[in-house]
Design an enzyme around this catalytic site. Structure first.
Site, PDB file in Angstrom:
ATOM      1  N   LEU A 211      -0.723   2.163  -4.788  1.00  0.00           N
ATOM      2  CA  LEU A 211      -2.152   1.969  -5.069  1.00  0.00           C
ATOM      3  C   LEU A 211      -2.743   0.996  -4.049  1.00  0.00           C
ATOM      4  O   LEU A 211      -3.119  -0.137  -4.363  1.00  0.00           O
ATOM      5  CB  LEU A 211      -2.357   1.461  -6.497  1.00  0.00           C
ATOM      6  N   HIS A 212      -2.847   1.470  -2.808  1.00  0.00           N
ATOM      7  CA  HIS A 212      -3.352   0.629  -1.730  1.00  0.00           C
ATOM      8  C   HIS A 212      -4.753   0.086  -2.047  1.00  0.00           C
ATOM      9  O   HIS A 212      -5.002  -1.123  -1.975  1.00  0.00           O
ATOM     10  CB  HIS A 212      -3.426   1.433  -0.425  1.00  0.00           C
ATOM     11  N   ASP A 213      -5.658   0.996  -2.362  1.00  0.00           N
ATOM     12  CA  ASP A 213      -7.069   0.626  -2.483  1.00  0.00           C
ATOM     13  C   ASP A 213      -7.388  -0.158  -3.752  1.00  0.00           C
ATOM     14  O   ASP A 213      -8.196  -1.091  -3.711  1.00  0.00           O
ATOM     15  CB  ASP A 213      -7.936   1.880  -2.382  1.00  0.00           C
TER      16      ASP A 213
END
Length: 318
Positions: A239-241
């Site tokens: 979940l980078h963002d």
């Protein structure tokens, strides 16, 4: 609690969508605008995704602006496969009746910054084309923003496009170079940080099992899990963002280290690489705070509490 004005610049694929959901679910966030940029999917699809997502979350009338569909000086990269043809995995949302604002995303950045001088928190989770164009229009933008958080780069880590470059920077390296040259202290959430935020089906189950938002997240994440699994990461998803969105609201979520960052523009093998001088060899002042540590449990507890509560509030009562 005083709400913090947040402006999000996104190329809405799966994790951008969850970042927007997180901001909409956070009581201290006042999402004052959304800029759409081409990246994970084309810019028109990004606009559609953003408008439809606001409908799904029953959000107020938040301005959404169409931004750049092409990088500053190079051809557009073909969309990747990790987010599916419409950017939302297996999820689909009804077309929205909401309308885009009548000005572009660069103008939206500048308007938001001038409306909230010294207070606006910018979070960019896509290519930095819109922000670079906004900077050209308003060179004082760095001093007008209270904080800037960027999901992009790979600072002690391999790339996810070419061997050394991260997607958002790789799509428009010239834009990233302009942004990094103008700012003195953006918080950079690179792959070496965000890969620690690995959502699993067990995390997903903690959100709940019913309601339109849960169905959307389940359908989007199932595709994202499968894409990560096919790439050899296992049945999970980074979940980078959403991490960048969480850091925009609370920088204490991550440990940072100052360093000087520039972007490789000419390398035949390394174009888009975020070259990082950790030890002052260039003789230049640090121009970024690079995220180097995060506690995934703290992030996921916060994400699940907030998004789960929003999902519950949107679930029809029987």
């Amino acid at each position: 609690m005083t709400a913090l004005p947040i402006f999000a610049d996104v190329d809405t694929g799966v994790d951008d969508a969850l970042a927007l959901v997180y901001l909409l679910a956070s009581p201290e966030a006042d999402l004052v605008g959304i800029a759409s940029t081409g990246g994970n999917v084309g810019v028109d699809q990004v606009c559609q995704n953003n408008l439809a997502l606001l409908d799904l979350c029953r959000a107020p009338d938040i301005p959404v602006a169409r931004g750049a569909g092409q990088p500053l000086n190079c051809p557009m990269c073909p969309p990747g496969k990790a987010h599916g043809p419409n950017g939302l995995g297996y999820a689909s949302l009804p077309a929205s009746n909401r309308r885009l604002v009548g000005y572009d995303a660069a103008t939206a950045w500048v308007r938001a910054a001038r409306t909230h001088p010294g207070e606006l928190i910018g979070v960019a989770t896509g290519p930095l084309t819109n922000l670079a164009l906004a900077l050209r229009a308003e060179p004082e933008l760095p001093s007008l923003l209270g904080r800037l958080v960027i999901m992009g780069g790979a600072y002690d880590y391999r790339g996810n496009t070419n061997p050394v470059a991260e997607w958002n920077i790789h799509v428009d390296p010239e834009a990233a170079a302009e942004v990094f040259a103008a700012w003195s202290d953006p918080i950079l959430c690179g792959l070496d940080l965000t890969q620690h935020i690995a959502m699993t089906p067990q995390h997903l189950a903690r959100l709940g099992t019913t309601g339109p938002l849960i169905r959307f997240i389940d359908d989007a994440m199932r595709f994202y899990f499968e894409a990560h699994d096919a790439a050899g990461h296992g049945y999970l998803a980074h979940l980078h963002d959403p991490l960048a969105a969480a850091v925009a609201l609370d920088p204490e979520l991550v440990t940072t280290r100052p360093a000087t960052v520039d972007v490789e523009l000419a390398g035949t093998l390394t174009r888009g690489m975020t070259v990082t001088d950790w030890t002052g060899r260039w003789g230049r002042k640090p121009n970024a705070l690079i995220g180097v540590g995060v506690d995934p449990d703290v992030f996921f507890d916060r994400f699940i509490d907030r998004v789960g509560a929003l999902a519950h509030s949107l679930t029809p009562r029987t």
